[in-house]
Design a protein around this motif. Structure first.
Motif, PDB file in Angstrom:
ATOM      1  N   ILE A 194     -32.101  11.596   6.236  1.00 21.54           N
ATOM      2  CA  ILE A 194     -33.401  12.284   6.344  1.00 21.54           C
ATOM      3  C   ILE A 194     -34.327  11.886   5.202  1.00 21.54           C
ATOM      4  O   ILE A 194     -35.491  11.528   5.413  1.00 21.54           O
ATOM      5  N   VAL A 195     -33.808  11.941   3.976  1.00 24.51           N
ATOM      6  CA  VAL A 195     -34.639  11.657   2.797  1.00 24.51           C
ATOM      7  C   VAL A 195     -35.119  10.209   2.801  1.00 24.51           C
ATOM      8  O   VAL A 195     -36.304   9.934   2.540  1.00 24.51           O
ATOM      9  N   SER A 196     -34.230   9.269   3.101  1.00 25.42           N
ATOM     10  CA  SER A 196     -34.626   7.856   3.108  1.00 25.42           C
ATOM     11  C   SER A 196     -35.618   7.572   4.230  1.00 25.42           C
ATOM     12  O   SER A 196     -36.559   6.781   4.045  1.00 25.42           O
ATOM     13  N   SER A 197     -35.454   8.204   5.378  1.00 25.74           N
ATOM     14  CA  SER A 197     -36.406   8.029   6.484  1.00 25.74           C
ATOM     15  C   SER A 197     -37.776   8.564   6.099  1.00 25.74           C
ATOM     16  O   SER A 197     -38.812   7.966   6.424  1.00 25.74           O
ATOM     17  N   LEU A 198     -37.794   9.695   5.396  1.00 23.64           N
ATOM     18  CA  LEU A 198     -39.060  10.279   4.944  1.00 23.64           C
ATOM     19  C   LEU A 198     -39.741   9.391   3.914  1.00 23.64           C
ATOM     20  O   LEU A 198     -40.965   9.185   3.950  1.00 23.64           O
ATOM     21  N   MET A 199     -38.956   8.831   2.991  1.00 23.76           N
ATOM     22  CA  MET A 199     -39.513   7.962   1.961  1.00 23.76           C
ATOM     23  C   MET A 199     -40.093   6.684   2.552  1.00 23.76           C
ATOM     24  O   MET A 199     -41.063   6.126   2.014  1.00 23.76           O
ATOM     25  N   ILE A 200     -39.535   6.213   3.666  1.00 24.27           N
ATOM     26  CA  ILE A 200     -40.048   5.005   4.316  1.00 24.27           C
ATOM     27  C   ILE A 200     -41.495   5.198   4.740  1.00 24.27           C
ATOM     28  O   ILE A 200     -42.293   4.247   4.731  1.00 24.27           O
ATOM     29  N   LEU A 201     -41.873   6.415   5.083  1.00 25.43           N
ATOM     30  CA  LEU A 201     -43.248   6.691   5.512  1.00 25.43           C
ATOM     31  C   LEU A 201     -44.259   6.479   4.395  1.00 25.43           C
ATOM     32  O   LEU A 201     -45.450   6.266   4.663  1.00 25.43           O
ATOM     33  N   TYR A 202     -43.805   6.511   3.151  1.00 25.40           N
ATOM     34  CA  TYR A 202     -44.724   6.429   2.011  1.00 25.40           C
ATOM     35  C   TYR A 202     -44.455   5.235   1.095  1.00 25.40           C
ATOM     36  O   TYR A 202     -45.159   5.061   0.097  1.00 25.40           O
ATOM     37  N   VAL A 203     -43.458   4.419   1.432  1.00 24.18           N
ATOM     38  CA  VAL A 203     -43.134   3.290   0.560  1.00 24.18           C
ATOM     39  C   VAL A 203     -44.290   2.275   0.572  1.00 24.18           C
ATOM     40  O   VAL A 203     -44.842   1.970   1.639  1.00 24.18           O
ATOM     41  N   PRO A 204     -44.689   1.726  -0.592  1.00 29.88           N
ATOM     42  CA  PRO A 204     -45.867   0.857  -0.630  1.00 29.88           C
ATOM     43  C   PRO A 204     -45.583  -0.633  -0.417  1.00 29.88           C
ATOM     44  O   PRO A 204     -46.513  -1.399  -0.179  1.00 29.88           O
ATOM     45  N   THR A 205     -44.333  -1.056  -0.525  1.00 27.81           N
ATOM     46  CA  THR A 205     -44.034  -2.491  -0.458  1.00 27.81           C
ATOM     47  C   THR A 205     -42.955  -2.771   0.581  1.00 27.81           C
ATOM     48  O   THR A 205     -42.143  -1.900   0.925  1.00 27.81           O
ATOM     49  N   ILE A 206     -42.916  -4.020   1.038  1.00 23.33           N
ATOM     50  CA  ILE A 206     -41.898  -4.425   1.999  1.00 23.33           C
ATOM     51  C   ILE A 206     -40.519  -4.425   1.357  1.00 23.33           C
ATOM     52  O   ILE A 206     -39.505  -4.113   2.010  1.00 23.33           O
ATOM     53  N   GLU A 207     -40.452  -4.720   0.047  1.00 21.30           N
ATOM     54  CA  GLU A 207     -39.166  -4.705  -0.650  1.00 21.30           C
ATOM     55  C   GLU A 207     -38.597  -3.285  -0.678  1.00 21.30           C
ATOM     56  O   GLU A 207     -37.391  -3.081  -0.468  1.00 21.30           O
ATOM     57  N   GLY A 208     -39.461  -2.324  -0.922  1.00 22.56           N
ATOM     58  CA  GLY A 208     -39.021  -0.931  -0.908  1.00 22.56           C
ATOM     59  C   GLY A 208     -38.578  -0.497   0.488  1.00 22.56           C
ATOM     60  O   GLY A 208     -37.606   0.247   0.643  1.00 22.56           O
ATOM     61  N   PHE A 209     -39.301  -0.966   1.478  1.00 26.13           N
ATOM     62  CA  PHE A 209     -38.954  -0.670   2.869  1.00 26.13           C
ATOM     63  C   PHE A 209     -37.549  -1.178   3.199  1.00 26.13           C
ATOM     64  O   PHE A 209     -36.729  -0.459   3.779  1.00 26.13           O
ATOM     65  N   VAL A 210     -37.274  -2.420   2.805  1.00 26.48           N
ATOM     66  CA  VAL A 210     -35.963  -3.020   3.068  1.00 26.48           C
ATOM     67  C   VAL A 210     -34.867  -2.244   2.333  1.00 26.48           C
ATOM     68  O   VAL A 210     -33.798  -1.961   2.902  1.00 26.48           O
ATOM     69  N   GLY A 211     -35.102  -1.882   1.084  1.00 29.11           N
ATOM     70  CA  GLY A 211     -34.111  -1.145   0.315  1.00 29.11           C
ATOM     71  C   GLY A 211     -33.819   0.227   0.901  1.00 29.11           C
ATOM     72  O   GLY A 211     -32.660   0.660   0.953  1.00 29.11           O
ATOM     73  N   LEU A 212     -34.861   0.911   1.350  1.00 27.94           N
ATOM     74  CA  LEU A 212     -34.669   2.228   1.948  1.00 27.94           C
ATOM     75  C   LEU A 212     -33.933   2.140   3.281  1.00 27.94           C
ATOM     76  O   LEU A 212     -33.219   3.069   3.664  1.00 27.94           O
ATOM     77  N   ARG A 213     -34.110   1.035   3.977  1.00 23.06           N
ATOM     78  CA  ARG A 213     -33.365   0.857   5.218  1.00 23.06           C
ATOM     79  C   ARG A 213     -31.860   0.795   4.951  1.00 23.06           C
ATOM     80  O   ARG A 213     -31.046   1.280   5.750  1.00 23.06           O
ATOM     81  N   PHE A 214     -31.475   0.217   3.818  1.00 26.16           N
ATOM     82  CA  PHE A 214     -30.064   0.185   3.439  1.00 26.16           C
ATOM     83  C   PHE A 214     -29.546   1.612   3.233  1.00 26.16           C
ATOM     84  O   PHE A 214     -28.483   1.981   3.736  1.00 26.16           O
ATOM     85  N   LEU A 215     -30.298   2.429   2.480  1.00 27.43           N
ATOM     86  CA  LEU A 215     -29.882   3.812   2.240  1.00 27.43           C
ATOM     87  C   LEU A 215     -29.853   4.611   3.530  1.00 27.43           C
ATOM     88  O   LEU A 215     -28.967   5.454   3.741  1.00 27.43           O
ATOM     89  N   GLN A 216     -30.818   4.348   4.400  1.00 25.32           N
ATOM     90  CA  GLN A 216     -30.859   5.023   5.690  1.00 25.32           C
ATOM     91  C   GLN A 216     -29.595   4.728   6.497  1.00 25.32           C
ATOM     92  O   GLN A 216     -29.020   5.622   7.133  1.00 25.32           O
ATOM     93  N   ALA A 217     -29.151   3.489   6.454  1.00 27.26           N
ATOM     94  CA  ALA A 217     -27.943   3.098   7.178  1.00 27.26           C
ATOM     95  C   ALA A 217     -26.697   3.761   6.598  1.00 27.26           C
ATOM     96  O   ALA A 217     -25.841   4.256   7.336  1.00 27.26           O
ATOM     97  N   VAL A 218     -26.588   3.786   5.267  1.00 32.32           N
ATOM     98  CA  VAL A 218     -25.430   4.407   4.614  1.00 32.32           C
ATOM     99  C   VAL A 218     -25.351   5.888   4.978  1.00 32.32           C
ATOM    100  O   VAL A 218     -24.266   6.424   5.249  1.00 32.32           O
ATOM    101  N   GLY A 219     -26.506   6.553   5.015  1.00 36.23           N
ATOM    102  CA  GLY A 219     -26.512   7.959   5.394  1.00 36.23           C
ATOM    103  C   GLY A 219     -26.227   8.162   6.871  1.00 36.23           C
ATOM    104  O   GLY A 219     -25.412   9.005   7.252  1.00 36.23           O
ATOM    105  N   GLY A 220     -26.874   7.375   7.719  1.00 36.58           N
ATOM    106  CA  GLY A 220     -26.757   7.569   9.155  1.00 36.58           C
ATOM    107  C   GLY A 220     -25.391   7.263   9.727  1.00 36.58           C
ATOM    108  O   GLY A 220     -24.972   7.881  10.713  1.00 36.58           O
ATOM    109  N   CYS A 221     -24.666   6.332   9.117  1.00 33.47           N
ATOM    110  CA  CYS A 221     -23.373   5.959   9.689  1.00 33.47           C
ATOM    111  C   CYS A 221     -22.304   7.019   9.431  1.00 33.47           C
ATOM    112  O   CYS A 221     -21.195   6.911   9.960  1.00 33.47           O
ATOM    113  N   SER A 222     -22.610   8.036   8.649  1.00 37.90           N
ATOM    114  CA  SER A 222     -21.639   9.108   8.406  1.00 37.90           C
ATOM    115  C   SER A 222     -21.206   9.760   9.711  1.00 37.90           C
ATOM    116  O   SER A 222     -20.024  10.073   9.906  1.00 37.90           O
TER     117      SER A 222
END
Length: 405
Positions: free
Chosen positions: A95-123
């Motif tokens: 949830i938190v990483s998905s929310l942060m993706i809405l406000y991330v300013p760079t593509i690098e941040g977007f890619v990094g948050l996608r990693f965290l989103q995956a780690v959380g979602g696969c639980s």
């Protein structure tokens, strides 16, 4: 009166288990929702971040890496600390990483948050299987997994359509807003309805080296690995279809986009039917017998598919293709039930290894289908046959097969 009370209690327990299984199924579709829903929005994402499409595509690869790593991480964790808390923490991270993706300013941040989103979602993918193993025996577990497969198989089919509508409605951020809302609902439902299924006295106390030893033990346990590998190859059939069917059906056969969407819906319905049929058949047959029978049906359909691949008749191609894909839930539900029954006390680690194997094989096989693209239907049809042949061979020579069939 006593008999009525007994019947009422039995009915209530059955309804409670059905609700639990549906919830666990919903928790296992974070991954397809997080990947398939935003695919058609790649150009919009690249434009907003002033980035290349290749950088946006990296966010998909990063997500896959996160899922693989996360699955290895959760297995030992839930065997040591229980199921409920790690599940709630994982969903919260999603949830938190998905929310942060809405406000991330760079593509690098977007890619990094996608990693965290995956780690959380696969639980949910890992822990749901472990909870079923905790609460059900092999026979009932296979039934529960069949019901879960209804939800799991509909997810990858409906996600692209839902994502397309959201993109039209409010751009790519609408997709991640939906994921935040979906995650919140899942967290609340999990908090209210999902019990802790692993008692404290049954939890493992292992060091990192001992944990690695557990994985090593599973890799050497053919009774566990045979159904795991056979199920992973069978599961990859669906990804062959998802990867290859757009070109084969729309380019080679000229199928309209709308018709293609309805065809996907029909395929999803077929998968739901076989999942339900598996649940009913388990009242009379063992998971191993149904596993073997479903692989044989898949193999015959795959061989037919390759033989008719050059046909000018769409329906002649679609019938064996439909059978191949529709059999995936039946094969996978029984393979997981058999593997989990052979896992012993390290249920979480076993669930992790099953998930990693299925995800890795599906990704690799789908990549091979794309790499072999030659303007014909052979890459898709040929890889479906290869996957089913390998599943058949592994199951035929497995100890489980020899002992029970």
């Amino acid at each position: 009166m006593s008999e009525n009370n007994t019947l009422s209690a039995t009915s209530s327990r059955s309804s409670s288990r059905t609700l639990l299984t549906w919830i666990l199924g919903a928790l296992s579709i974070f991954a397809p929702f997080s990947t398939d829903m935003y695919l058609s929005g790649f150009p919009l994402i690249a434009q907003d971040f002033n980035a290349d499409i290749s950088q946006v595509q990296l966010s998909l690869s990063t997500f896959f890496i996160g899922v693989a790593i996360g699955q290895l991480f959760y297995g030992p964790l839930i065997d040591r600390f229980g199921r409920r808390i790690p599940l709630l923490v994982g969903i919260a991270l999603f949830i938190v990483s998905s929310l942060m993706i809405l406000y991330v300013p760079t593509i690098e941040g977007f890619v990094g948050l996608r990693f965290l989103q995956a780690v959380g979602g696969c639980s949910g993918m890992i822990i749901s299987r472990a909870i079923i193993q905790d609460l059900y025996d092999e026979q009932e577990g296979a039934k529960a997994l069949s019901l879960m497969m209804v939800v799991q198989t509909v997810g990858p089919i409906t996600a692209p359509v839902l994502g397309a509508y959201l993109l039209v409605f409010d751009g790519w951020k609408a997709v991640f807003t939906f994921l935040v809302a979906f995650g919140l609902v899942c967290w609340l439902v999990t908090y209210k309805f999902i019990p802790e299924s692993l008692p404290v006295e049954q939890r493992q106390k292992q060091s990192i080296s001992q944990t690695l030893g557990v994985f090593g033990h599973f890799l050497k346990n053919w009774r566990f690995m045979a159904p795991t590998l056979a199920g992973a190859f069978s599961n990859a059939v669906m990804f062959c279809f998802i990867t290859g069917s757009p070109f084969v059906l729309m380019q080679l056969f000229g199928m309209e986009r709308e018709t293609y969407g309805w065809m996907f819906s029909a395929t999803a319905a077929g998968m739901v039917v076989t999942s339900q049929a598996n649940s009913m058949l388990l009242k009379r047959y063992t998971p191993q017998r149904l596993f073997t029978a479903s692989i044989i049906v898949s193999l015959l359909a795959a061989a037919t598919l390759v033989l008719v691949r050059n046909t000018d008749s769409l329906w002649l191609l679609m019938v064996p293709l439909f059978v191949c894909v529709s059999m995936v839930p039946m094969v996978c539900a029984n393979s997981i039930a058999i593997a989990m029954a052979a896992s012993g006390k390290d249920v979480g680690s076993a669930s992790s290894l099953i998930g990693v194997t299925q995800f890795a094989f599906a990704g690799a096989i789908s990549a091979i289908v794309g790499a072999l693209h030659n303007g014909t239907s052979l890459p898709m049809c040929g890889m479906i046959l290869v996957c089913t042949v390998l599943a058949f061979v592994i199951n035929t020579f497995s100890p489980k097969h020899t002992a029970r069939v």
